[in-house]
Design a protein around this motif. Structure first.
Motif, PDB file in Angstrom:
ATOM      1  N   ALA A 135       0.841  -1.205   0.000  1.00  0.00           N
ATOM      2  CA  ALA A 135       0.000   0.000   0.000  1.00  0.00           C
ATOM      3  C   ALA A 135       0.875   1.253   0.000  1.00  0.00           C
ATOM      4  CB  ALA A 135      -0.922  -0.013   1.218  1.00  0.00           C
ATOM      5  N   SER A 136       2.003   1.176   0.684  1.00  0.00           N
ATOM      6  CA  SER A 136       2.903   2.318   0.757  1.00  0.00           C
ATOM      7  C   SER A 136       3.534   2.609  -0.614  1.00  0.00           C
ATOM      8  CB  SER A 136       3.978   2.006   1.807  1.00  0.00           C
ATOM      9  OG  SER A 136       4.785   3.114   2.032  1.00  0.00           O
ATOM     10  N   ILE A 137       3.851   1.555  -1.368  1.00  0.00           N
ATOM     11  CA  ILE A 137       4.364   1.726  -2.738  1.00  0.00           C
ATOM     12  C   ILE A 137       3.306   2.398  -3.621  1.00  0.00           C
ATOM     13  CG2 ILE A 137       4.965   0.447  -4.850  1.00  0.00           C
ATOM     14  CD1 ILE A 137       6.466  -1.542  -3.112  1.00  0.00           C
ATOM     15  N   MET A 138       2.056   1.948  -3.478  1.00  0.00           N
ATOM     16  CA  MET A 138       0.975   2.544  -4.277  1.00  0.00           C
ATOM     17  C   MET A 138       0.777   4.010  -3.900  1.00  0.00           C
ATOM     18  SD  MET A 138       0.251   0.286  -6.409  1.00  0.00           S
ATOM     19  CE  MET A 138      -1.149   1.021  -7.263  1.00  0.00           C
ATOM     20  N   ARG A 139       0.950   4.312  -2.617  1.00  0.00           N
ATOM     21  CA  ARG A 139       0.807   5.706  -2.183  1.00  0.00           C
ATOM     22  C   ARG A 139       1.874   6.574  -2.842  1.00  0.00           C
ATOM     23  NH1 ARG A 139       1.986   7.972   3.797  1.00  0.00           N
ATOM     24  NH2 ARG A 139       1.534  10.163   3.372  1.00  0.00           N
ATOM     25  N   THR A 140       3.100   6.060  -2.910  1.00  0.00           N
ATOM     26  CA  THR A 140       4.164   6.819  -3.569  1.00  0.00           C
ATOM     27  C   THR A 140       3.805   7.058  -5.028  1.00  0.00           C
ATOM     28  OG1 THR A 140       5.742   5.735  -2.111  1.00  0.00           O
ATOM     29  CG2 THR A 140       6.657   6.875  -3.998  1.00  0.00           C
ATOM     30  N   LYS A 141       3.241   6.024  -5.666  1.00  0.00           N
ATOM     31  CA  LYS A 141       2.805   6.181  -7.065  1.00  0.00           C
ATOM     32  C   LYS A 141       1.770   7.313  -7.166  1.00  0.00           C
ATOM     33  CE  LYS A 141       0.970   3.580 -10.998  1.00  0.00           C
ATOM     34  NZ  LYS A 141      -0.264   4.311 -11.299  1.00  0.00           N
ATOM     35  N   LEU A 143       1.399   9.824  -5.126  1.00  0.00           N
ATOM     36  CA  LEU A 143       2.046  11.115  -4.854  1.00  0.00           C
ATOM     37  C   LEU A 143       2.794  11.612  -6.083  1.00  0.00           C
ATOM     38  CD1 LEU A 143       3.488  10.564  -1.232  1.00  0.00           C
ATOM     39  CD2 LEU A 143       1.661  12.140  -1.849  1.00  0.00           C
ATOM     40  N   PHE A 144       3.411  10.672  -6.826  1.00  0.00           N
ATOM     41  CA  PHE A 144       4.153  11.034  -8.038  1.00  0.00           C
ATOM     42  C   PHE A 144       3.221  11.439  -9.169  1.00  0.00           C
ATOM     43  CE2 PHE A 144       8.402   8.480  -7.819  1.00  0.00           C
ATOM     44  CZ  PHE A 144       8.859   9.358  -6.863  1.00  0.00           C
TER      45      PHE A 144
ATOM     46  N   TYR B  60       6.489   2.316 -13.708  1.00  0.00           N
ATOM     47  CA  TYR B  60       5.249   2.348 -14.485  1.00  0.00           C
ATOM     48  C   TYR B  60       5.417   3.425 -15.535  1.00  0.00           C
ATOM     49  CZ  TYR B  60       4.061   6.420 -11.612  1.00  0.00           C
ATOM     50  OH  TYR B  60       4.075   7.638 -10.981  1.00  0.00           O
ATOM     51  N   LYS B  68       8.422   5.971 -14.861  1.00  0.00           N
ATOM     52  CA  LYS B  68       8.637   6.442 -13.484  1.00  0.00           C
ATOM     53  C   LYS B  68       9.083   5.267 -12.612  1.00  0.00           C
ATOM     54  CE  LYS B  68       6.807  10.391 -12.606  1.00  0.00           C
ATOM     55  NZ  LYS B  68       7.579  11.657 -12.434  1.00  0.00           N
ATOM     56  N   ILE B  70       9.660   3.381  -9.326  1.00  0.00           N
ATOM     57  CA  ILE B  70       9.018   3.449  -8.007  1.00  0.00           C
ATOM     58  C   ILE B  70       9.851   2.700  -6.965  1.00  0.00           C
ATOM     59  CG2 ILE B  70       7.515   1.374  -8.155  1.00  0.00           C
ATOM     60  CD1 ILE B  70       5.889   4.593  -7.312  1.00  0.00           C
ATOM     61  N   LEU B  83       1.124  -5.609  -3.477  1.00  0.00           N
ATOM     62  CA  LEU B  83      -0.340  -5.643  -3.311  1.00  0.00           C
ATOM     63  C   LEU B  83      -0.973  -6.566  -4.341  1.00  0.00           C
ATOM     64  CD1 LEU B  83      -2.080  -2.254  -2.490  1.00  0.00           C
ATOM     65  CD2 LEU B  83      -1.710  -4.237  -1.025  1.00  0.00           C
ATOM     66  N   PHE B  93       2.759  -2.312 -13.027  1.00  0.00           N
ATOM     67  CA  PHE B  93       4.200  -2.039 -13.057  1.00  0.00           C
ATOM     68  C   PHE B  93       4.981  -2.990 -13.970  1.00  0.00           C
ATOM     69  CE2 PHE B  93       2.703  -0.636  -8.854  1.00  0.00           C
ATOM     70  CZ  PHE B  93       3.163   0.671  -8.851  1.00  0.00           C
ATOM     71  N   TYR B 133       8.666  -1.894   4.640  1.00  0.00           N
ATOM     72  CA  TYR B 133       7.560  -0.975   4.948  1.00  0.00           C
ATOM     73  C   TYR B 133       8.084   0.253   5.690  1.00  0.00           C
ATOM     74  CZ  TYR B 133       3.263   0.689   7.211  1.00  0.00           C
ATOM     75  OH  TYR B 133       2.235   1.455   7.676  1.00  0.00           O
ATOM     76  N   SER B 136       9.900   2.493   3.387  1.00  0.00           N
ATOM     77  CA  SER B 136       8.969   3.161   2.490  1.00  0.00           C
ATOM     78  C   SER B 136       8.319   4.377   3.169  1.00  0.00           C
ATOM     79  CB  SER B 136       7.915   2.140   2.044  1.00  0.00           C
ATOM     80  OG  SER B 136       7.078   2.677   1.082  1.00  0.00           O
ATOM     81  N   LEU B 143      10.291  12.568   0.675  1.00  0.00           N
ATOM     82  CA  LEU B 143       9.621  13.197  -0.464  1.00  0.00           C
ATOM     83  C   LEU B 143       8.854  14.438  -0.013  1.00  0.00           C
ATOM     84  CD1 LEU B 143       8.232  10.091  -2.425  1.00  0.00           C
ATOM     85  CD2 LEU B 143      10.017  11.633  -3.212  1.00  0.00           C
TER      86      LEU B 143
END
Lengths: 191, 191
Positions: A135-141, A143-144, B60, B68, B70, B83, B93, B133, B136, B143
């Motif tokens: 979920a944290s990786i998706m959040r970074t996505k 944010l980007f 992605y 980009k 990630i 996920l 991705f 985690y 991250s 960021l």
């Protein structure tokens, strides 16, 4: 209320009531009041928290003195500074209750003991951290990749409960937006 | 080369050579060439990868057609769309090799079987995901909190190996910067 923890564990692993009674004895169950601080920046990060009911957030205070929310936790979510907790280090974060509620907390030493006595829980935490990391990786996505407005809208669609329960300035902070911006989008959506 | 995986596992749990021989049989060991694509957006995310040597990145392609990055993975780092992998879903991705090297990969089905046959590995993965985690969350803090230049400098200090091994445009992408900006900072630091 700890029954919800029993049900939650049984979504991932099989634990009977008898073992759960032993497991819960490694934890402290806390009643927390609104705005109560559970962890302070500068202190050793020695506890891992899970929300039974209510909502916590983890934040830091930046150089300008602004509070920045980095993580929320609703029911059945774990929250702590995982790196500091793992490495027995001091944390840069605060954890505070947004709503009154109930929380379980466990110390690092008790957690080590718990996992050694009940290794079946390793599987539970593996699931939890894998999902949280994903979920944290998706959040970074997000944010980007999204414009500010898209990010707020997409977040509101995915997590409507947050938008209702969390103060606007904390939600804005979590999404990297200003409170004024969130207020503007909300007005636009209502009109 | 798989010996490095044995040593890595033994940092977290106790595995003897005999069990390791069995464990490694659940994995495929792949030689990858530079730019080889190991996972594609739009496909079912059914594999988890760990780098034995070399470097992978997960990226992605955004609406503007820009790549980009990630996530990176160097030696002993796991990489996949966690996920999607967890939920047996399609991924958004790509995973690609930045350097030629060797990688182990395991399918979701084999991983379930492996964890059921060797539950001691649950503890290993719990550690891995907890650290990932935590890292991250810290990345999100960077960021949010640093100026672009501070972010690049702090990243360079913490992970000098990356800055040497990873192409500038991918590093820029990972840090949310433009390649031109990274090039400018590098020039400034050399002068």
């Amino acid at each position: 209320m700890v029954n919800s923890f029993f049900d939650h564990l049984n979504k991932y692993i099989k634990i009977d009531k008898h073992d759960f009674e032993k497991i819960i004895s490694y934890f402290q169950v806390l009643d927390v009041s609104k705005k109560e601080v559970l962890m302070e920046a500068g202190s050793l990060c020695n506890y891992n928290f899970m929300v039974l009911n209510g909502c916590l957030h983890m934040y830091y205070i930046n150089d300008k003195g602004t509070e920045k929310t980095i993580q929320f936790a609703l029911e059945n979510w774990w929250i702590t500074d995982q790196l500091a907790y793992h490495h027995h280090r001091k944390t840069e974060f605060f954890i505070q209750a947004i709503e009154p509620g109930q929380v379980v907390k466990i110390s690092r030493e008790k957690e080590d003991q718990l996992l050694s006595d009940f290794p079946i829980l390793e599987g539970y935490f593996r699931h939890i951290y894998q999902i949280a990391y994903g979920a944290s990786i998706m959040r970074t996505k997000y944010l980007f990749d999204n414009s500010k407005e898209e990010m707020f809208l997409s977040f509101s669609e995915q997590f409507p409960e947050f938008v209702q329960r969390v103060p606007q300035y904390q939600l804005a902070s979590y999404l990297g937006l200003t409170p004024e911006y969130v207020s503007e989008i909300r007005k636009k959506r209502r009109s």
